[in-house]
Design a protein around this motif. Structure first.
Motif, PDB file in Angstrom:
ATOM      1  N   PRO A 130      -8.655   2.612   0.546  1.00 40.73           N
ATOM      2  CA  PRO A 130      -9.183   3.137   1.816  1.00 40.73           C
ATOM      3  C   PRO A 130     -10.336   4.115   1.660  1.00 40.73           C
TER       4      PRO A 130
ATOM      5  N   TYR B 126      -6.148   5.305   6.911  1.00 40.49           N
ATOM      6  CA  TYR B 126      -5.951   3.895   6.586  1.00 40.49           C
ATOM      7  C   TYR B 126      -6.475   3.002   7.715  1.00 40.49           C
TER       8      TYR B 126
ATOM      9  N   TYR C 290       0.840  -1.191   0.000  1.00 38.62           N
ATOM     10  CA  TYR C 290       0.000   0.000   0.000  1.00 38.62           C
ATOM     11  C   TYR C 290       0.881   1.248   0.000  1.00 38.62           C
TER      12      TYR C 290
END
Length: 628
Positions: free
Chosen positions: A88, A541, A49
């Motif tokens: 997200p 997140y 990520y």
């Protein structure tokens, strides 16, 4: 009975493929196997990520600013990583996805390298296939590139959304199989052919392929798809409710229209003059109504016969029923001026590649992009989602046609659509974003005249020299009348001369704005949080991973509070420069009332009994932070 999935080896022009039949809803459906597949099936889970770093924002006044709060995004970076970074905030929220991935022609330099390593793959290329494997290997490479990207796109798509993928003959069958696997065969909506080259394309073969395809898939069966509307006729009649036109007869016609076929649909309806009629067919036999008593339209008619349009209709010649040659027959009353139905899938008339190139030339003054898509085609695709407040994603954005289409549609119908573009090439700012800027501001439009256009065929090719001389003379004569003359040149089998007059008109700008992002650093360094990442990004997140919701605004009196969802309050007690401890002192700072608490910290000194007493779940940073 089939006990195990079946496998079939398919040899397709020297391309070896394995079709495996897996159970899908009780039916064995084929899935495609290729070299490297097992490495990419779950590759999207292994993709790290990365954060997105805003570089600038662009307003409709033509100014770059630090932040204008725009929900329109243009992202420069590898689209596999960028799609992961969108999760997200956007998982399950994208209404319409359009992608035009690189066509697998075997000629392009392959820039999509996801580091998929497989010893069998390399052995197969080097030892088994050899030099002749260049063409064979590209299919496996293309599938390895597409699969993880489609997996992430499927996650981003809303339950009522759809994805449209442009593809040509090279991979249409392979793409259909992997999309069946990822999106579900029941969610395939259409494979729509698109005429891209009216002349039949550049390949001069017996079966010329001047068309491409668009594969449409939904996320679920509840796709919010708009229906095409066309005039169904004038409302030339009226009643106490207003204007209407006569619709279908309410009796069932054709095959299987006897009473015995649907006995529950045989019942009486009172006519306007108080008589009761049944659905007797013209031949005198008992039939049945199109609708049952529970149908909303039929309920109205049973309550008030004038809800239907009534006419006296004769039986067939020589037929009488109860001594009568005719009877009352009810018809629908149609009150909509438009008739709505599914869209035609033969997409002819939504623009061609030549039209798209013309727009690029108008915007930039030159053909600076080789494979643009027609603006009208993308607008049609976006319009299929039945809302003006959609979010549109294009992760192979190229020249930025999708953003241009969104902005233009909003300007015309007052919509509030938003776009997200991803482009990995270096021209993401100089071409993709630049086109969007010029669309927002407006751009000059050159006037073009076709001065000479003659097809070159087997019959006139022997006169090619004379035709070229004729075209050259026309081109020379036009130089005094036009700012620029193109040709003589061959375009799709035609010898052409085009005169260009510099713009005296200006294409009005669409208005709008966007923010430009670069793909930033990864959120994690191994098992540790990357301290280069801002705390706001980390908080966003964490909250998404816990709730799959967007992070609410920060509470000034609770800096570590993230938000509450379904009775649980979430806290992220984190400082970059010091360790944090969940203890009684921290509990005194908690002000939000909730049934349960999830609190992140570096360590915890509360006992298990205390955690249970206060309904707290402790999560250790970074060990217990979930990975996307």
């Amino acid at each position: 009975m089939i006990q195990q999935p079946l496998s079939i080896i398919v040899n397709e022009n020297g391309r070896i493929r394995r079709l495996k039949f897996n159970e899908y809803g009780g039916i064995y459906m084929p899935s495609l196997e290729w070299i490297g597949k097992e490495k990419v099936v779950n590759h999207h889970l292994e993709v790290p990520y990365h954060v997105l770093e805003r570089q600038y924002s662009y307003d409709e006044d033509g100014q770059k600013v630090d932040d204008n709060g725009s929900e329109n995004m243009i992202i420069h970076g590898d689209n596999l990583l960028a799609l992961k970074s969108l999760l997200p905030k956007y998982e399950g929220r994208i209404s319409c996805i359009y992608i035009d991935p690189p066509y697998n022609t075997g000629n392009e330099g392959w820039v999509y390298n996801d580091n998929v390593k497989d010893p069998r793959f390399e052995k197969w290329l080097g030892e088994v296939v050899g030099k002749e494997g260049d063409d064979l290997s590209r299919h496996d490479k293309w599938l390895c590139m597409m699969y993880p990207r489609l997996k992430l796109l499927q996650r981003l798509l809303a339950d009522d959304g759809f994805i449209a993928v442009s593809v040509d003959d090279n991979e249409i069958l392979n793409l259909g199989l992997i999309m069946d696997e990822i999106f579900g065969v029941n969610n395939r909506m259409a494979c729509a052919p698109v005429r891209s080259e009216p002349s039949g394309g550049k390949k001069k073969t017996a079966l010329r392929t001047g068309h491409e395809y668009i594969l449409f898939y939904g996320k679920t069966a509840e796709t919010n798809l708009a229906l095409e509307g066309k005039s169904g006729g004038n409302l030339n009649l009226s009643d106490k409710w207003g204007k209407y036109r006569k619709g279908r007869e309410l009796r069932k016609w054709g095959a299987t229209s006897d009473r015995s076929d649907r006995p529950n649909l045989w019942f009486g309806i009172t006519t306007p003059d108080g008589k009761v009629v049944y659905p007797v067919k013209n031949n005198g036999k008992d039939g049945y109504w199109r609708w049952g008593k529970e149908n909303s339209f039929m309920k109205k008619i049973l309550e008030d016969p004038s809800a239907a349009h009534w006419e006296k209709c004769s039986y067939d010649e020589g037929i009488t029923v109860c001594g009568q040659h005719e009877r009352w027959v009810p018809f629908e009353k149609i009150r909509d001026e438009e008739k709505f139905f599914g869209w035609n899938t033969w997409l002819d008339g939504y623009g061609t590649n030549a039209d798209a190139t013309s727009v690029i030339k108008s915007i930039f003054g030159d053909k600076i992009f080789d494979t643009p898509k027609p603006l009208s085609l993308i607008q049609w695709i976006i319009s299929l989602y039945d809302s003006k407040n959609s979010i549109v994603l294009d992760s192979f954005s190229g020249s930025g046609t999708t953003a241009h289409a969104v902005l233009d549609m909003n300007a015309k119908d007052g919509g509030n659509r938003h776009f997200i573009l991803v482009e990995m090439e270096d021209y993401a700012d100089s071409i993709t974003a630049e086109r969007v800027k010029r669309a927002i501001q407006g751009y000059p439009t050159n006037k073009k005249d076709m001065l000479y256009d003659t097809p070159i065929t087997t019959k006139n090719i022997k006169d090619g020299g004379d035709l070229f001389a004729e075209a050259k003379e026309i081109a020379d004569d036009a130089k005094d009348s036009y700012d620029k003359v193109e040709g003589p040149k061959m375009v799709d089998g035609h010898l052409q001369v085009i005169g260009i007059e510099k713009a005296k008109e200006h294409q009005k700008g669409t208005g709008g704005n966007f923010s430009f992002y670069e793909l930033g650093v990864p959120l994690f360094h191994g098992e540790l949080l990357n301290e280069e990442v801002t705390i706001d990004t980390i908080r966003e997140y964490i909250y998404f991973m816990e709730t799959r919701q967007s992070l609410p605004e920060e509470k000034a009196d609770e800096p570590y509070y993230l938000g509450s969802y379904v009775g649980t309050a979430y806290y992220f007690y984190y400082e970059k420069d010091e360790a944090t401890t969940l203890n009684r002192e921290f509990l005194h700072t908690v002000k939000t009332k909730a049934d349960h608490y999830v609190i992140y910290a570096d360590r915890c000194t509360l006992s298990d009994a205390e955690l249970a007493k206060f309904q707290i779940t402790f999560k250790k940073i970074p060990r217990d932070i979930a990975r996307l």
